[in-house]
Design an enzyme around this catalytic site. Structure first.
Site, PDB file in Angstrom:
ATOM      1  N   HIS A 222     -74.332  28.410  22.320  1.00 18.00           N
ATOM      2  CA  HIS A 222     -73.158  28.498  22.789  1.00 18.00           C
ATOM      3  C   HIS A 222     -72.453  27.481  23.359  1.00 18.00           C
ATOM      4  O   HIS A 222     -71.339  27.416  23.910  1.00 18.00           O
ATOM      5  CB  HIS A 222     -73.469  29.507  23.973  1.00 18.00           C
ATOM      6  CG  HIS A 222     -73.943  28.894  25.420  1.00 18.00           C
ATOM      7  ND1 HIS A 222     -75.658  29.090  25.456  1.00 18.00           N
ATOM      8  CD2 HIS A 222     -73.675  28.141  26.453  1.00 18.00           C
ATOM      9  CE1 HIS A 222     -75.683  28.625  26.518  1.00 18.00           C
ATOM     10  NE2 HIS A 222     -74.710  28.109  27.077  1.00 18.00           N
TER      11      HIS A 222
ATOM     12  N   ASP B   1     -79.712  31.706  20.173  1.00 12.57           N
ATOM     13  CA  ASP B   1     -79.084  30.749  21.159  1.00 12.57           C
ATOM     14  C   ASP B   1     -79.506  29.185  21.005  1.00 12.57           C
ATOM     15  O   ASP B   1     -79.430  28.393  21.748  1.00 12.57           O
ATOM     16  CB  ASP B   1     -78.921  31.181  22.590  1.00 12.57           C
ATOM     17  CG  ASP B   1     -77.736  30.377  23.349  1.00 12.57           C
ATOM     18  OD1 ASP B   1     -76.776  29.956  22.606  1.00 12.57           O
ATOM     19  OD2 ASP B   1     -77.582  30.243  24.436  1.00 12.57           O
TER      20      ASP B   1
ATOM     21  N   SER C 172     -77.179  24.068  30.336  1.00  7.91           N
ATOM     22  CA  SER C 172     -77.409  24.693  28.821  1.00  7.91           C
ATOM     23  C   SER C 172     -77.773  23.750  27.702  1.00  7.91           C
ATOM     24  O   SER C 172     -77.025  22.710  27.525  1.00  7.91           O
ATOM     25  CB  SER C 172     -76.144  25.445  28.729  1.00  7.91           C
ATOM     26  OG  SER C 172     -75.942  26.446  29.462  1.00  7.91           O
TER      27      SER C 172
END
Length: 521
Positions: free
Chosen positions: A143, A173, A248
């Protein structure tokens, strides 16, 4: 920039208050035995003697994380991306940050790097990543780089390099990008030894775009399912080291500097860290990124069934033993491998290739772990009896997670005129006819008995049954007539169970519903 300065100033004030609050308290570690403090007048001078050991970290805790951070920090990078997005009136959704105002642009909109349709602009996003090879391969989250038109990497020594996308896997992911070079410091996944709940961890990354930042905590839980269909093939590690937007794709290290996870999500009512973060385990991350580095396309096995957990309520309604575990099939896609192999709605899968299946997530991951074309041997319960089905796995469609249910408007249909039918447990049901297919827009493939009316004060009314729903199964058996439904209800009543498990076709797909029996007066 004003927003970022305000955040830094606010953080400094917050730290001041936190320090003041801590100074007024007493800290004790498990296992430490502090002697009562002697009363004194005037300034108190801390002792460096034996009494100071009362405040030493407990056995097994590092005295400092500084050496570990210095060891691994050079391998952690900041990732900046540019993506093309639809312009939503001056606010952009930025990977790693969320929705923020466009710098230099009023909230009402304005000029940016516009697309040809004059309704898109360039969004700037940021995240984290880390080198896993000396020749420039970097792991991050899907992402972070999804739909990126430009990827730039900033190293811990200040260098900025262009990166290109090597491959990505939305279902875990994970993504791999690469910069040109051959002497980069890198770290390794620890995919052999598994961390335990309570083990120390360090998260390193780029929270809020601040650059190399370390936070520490422990493994709070393992094998977490955080819901949704975005990452169905991952059992997450839960950690309490602070993770915020921008972290992230960054690594979670153990106290030896080995990567045990890839930070990917947080649970937060505020959008900031509340001590509940989630990391993709190293074993899953290494297997996936190794394949992406080799240029392989990630393919997974596929059955083509909709599944749910075998809840206690379903188990009791079906009369299965209390220790029965498995995945309950609510629907089978026509023409899919499961359909061709003989799987049916209402089947309970209890093992796959000899491996016990305890729930729907386990079945999803077990099927996804096999290669398309491999033989699958499923042991299942059908109408209370065990049987084995052998079939070949298909290839999971790439867009399966984004598929929408056709005609997904779940608004209550207009009440139809009275239709002849028989009453069963508060429901008026009738065999499916051409007229009823037309009235309720039922496809030719629909099988069972259709609900034409519902008593509002009945158990069925309380469960919000609606005219137009089709009861496909009762007590694990397919229905072809109202008599089949009556017989199933009577069989369950005779077994003294509290309700009957129905498999019901709804506008949102098949759903298992336990219909409790009305109590006798």
């Amino acid at each position: 920039m004003l927003k970022r300065k305000e955040f830094i100033l606010g953080a400094a004030v917050g730290l001041t208050f936190a320090a003041a609050a801590t100074a007024g308290g007493v800290i004790s570690w498990p296992g430490a035995h502090a002697a009562p403090a002697a009363q004194a007048v005037g300034q108190l001078v801390p002792s460096a003697g034996a009494a100071g050991l009362a405040f030493a970290p407990p056995q097994g805790a590092p005295l400092s994380f500084a050496d570990i951070f210095q060891q691994v920090a050079p391998a952690v990078v900041q990732i900046d991306v540019k993506t093309r997005v639809q312009r939503p009136a001056g606010v952009l959704q930025i990977p790693g940050f969320g929705a923020v105002p466009i710098p230099g642009q009023p909230r009402g909109g304005g000029s940016g790097e516009e697309g040809e349709d004059d309704n898109s602009t360039t969004a700037l996003g940021t995240g984290s990543g880390f080198f896993i090879s000396a020749d420039g391969f970097i792991v991050t989250n899907n992402h972070v780089v999804e739909n990126a038109e430009e990827i730039n990497v900033k190293l811990s020594d200040g260098r900025e390099l262009k990166a290109r996308l090597i491959g990505r896997d939305p279902l875990t992911d994970l993504a791999v990008i690469k910069v040109e070079g051959s002497t980069f410091p890198f770290v390794s996944f620890e995919d052999k030894a598994e961390p335990r709940v309570g083990d120390w961890v360090i998260a390193v990354g780029n929270p809020f775009g601040l650059g190399g930042t370390a936070t520490a905590g422990i493994v709070s839980a393992k094998a977490r399912d955080i819901g949704g269909n975005e990452n169905p093939y991952t059992d997450f590690i839960q950690i309490d080291a602070a993770i915020n937007r921008g972290n992230s794709g960054g690594p979670t290290f153990d106290i030896y500097g080995r990567v045990i996870g890839v930070n990917t999500a947080i649970f937060s009512p505020t959008g900031g860290s509340v001590g509940i973060g989630f990391a993709i385990p190293a074993g899953i991350a290494k297997e996936t990124t190794d394949r992406l580095m080799r240029g392989e396309k990630i393919e997974r096995g596929y059955l083509g069934v909709t599944i749910g957990n075998l809840t206690n309520e379903y188990r009791e309604s079906l009369g299965l033993p209390e220790n029965t575990k498995g995945a309950y099939i609510t629907d089978v896609t026509a023409g899919a491998p499961g359909d061709q192999g003989g799987l049916q709605a209402g089947d309970v899968v209890v093992s796959l290739n000899g491996r016990p299946i305890e729930g729907s997530n386990e079945l999803t991951r077990a099927v996804g772990a096999v290669q398309p074309g491999e033989t699958l041997r499923l042991e299942l319960l059908r109408e209370g009896r065990r049987q084995t089905i052998t079939l070949r796995a298909g290839t999971r469609p790439a867009n399966l997670g984004a598929a929408e249910v056709e005609g997904g408007d779940e608004a209550t249909p207009d009440a139809p005129a009275a239709v002849a039918g028989e009453k069963v447990e508060g429901l008026t049901v009738a065999p499916i006819s051409a007229a009823l297919r037309s009235r309720y827009d039922l496809p030719e493939s629909a099988r069972g008995v259709v609900v034409t009316a519902v008593e509002a004060r009945s158990e069925a009314g309380r469960l919000r049954f609606q005219p137009g729903m089709v009861i496909v199964q009762a007590n694990g058996r397919n229905l072809t007539s109202v008599k089949d439904l009556r017989d199933a209800v009577e069989a369950v009543r005779a077994a003294r169970r509290p309700g009957v498990l129905l498999l019901v076709r709804t506008p949102g797909g098949n759903a298992p519903i336990v219909l409790p029996f009305a109590k006798s007066e």
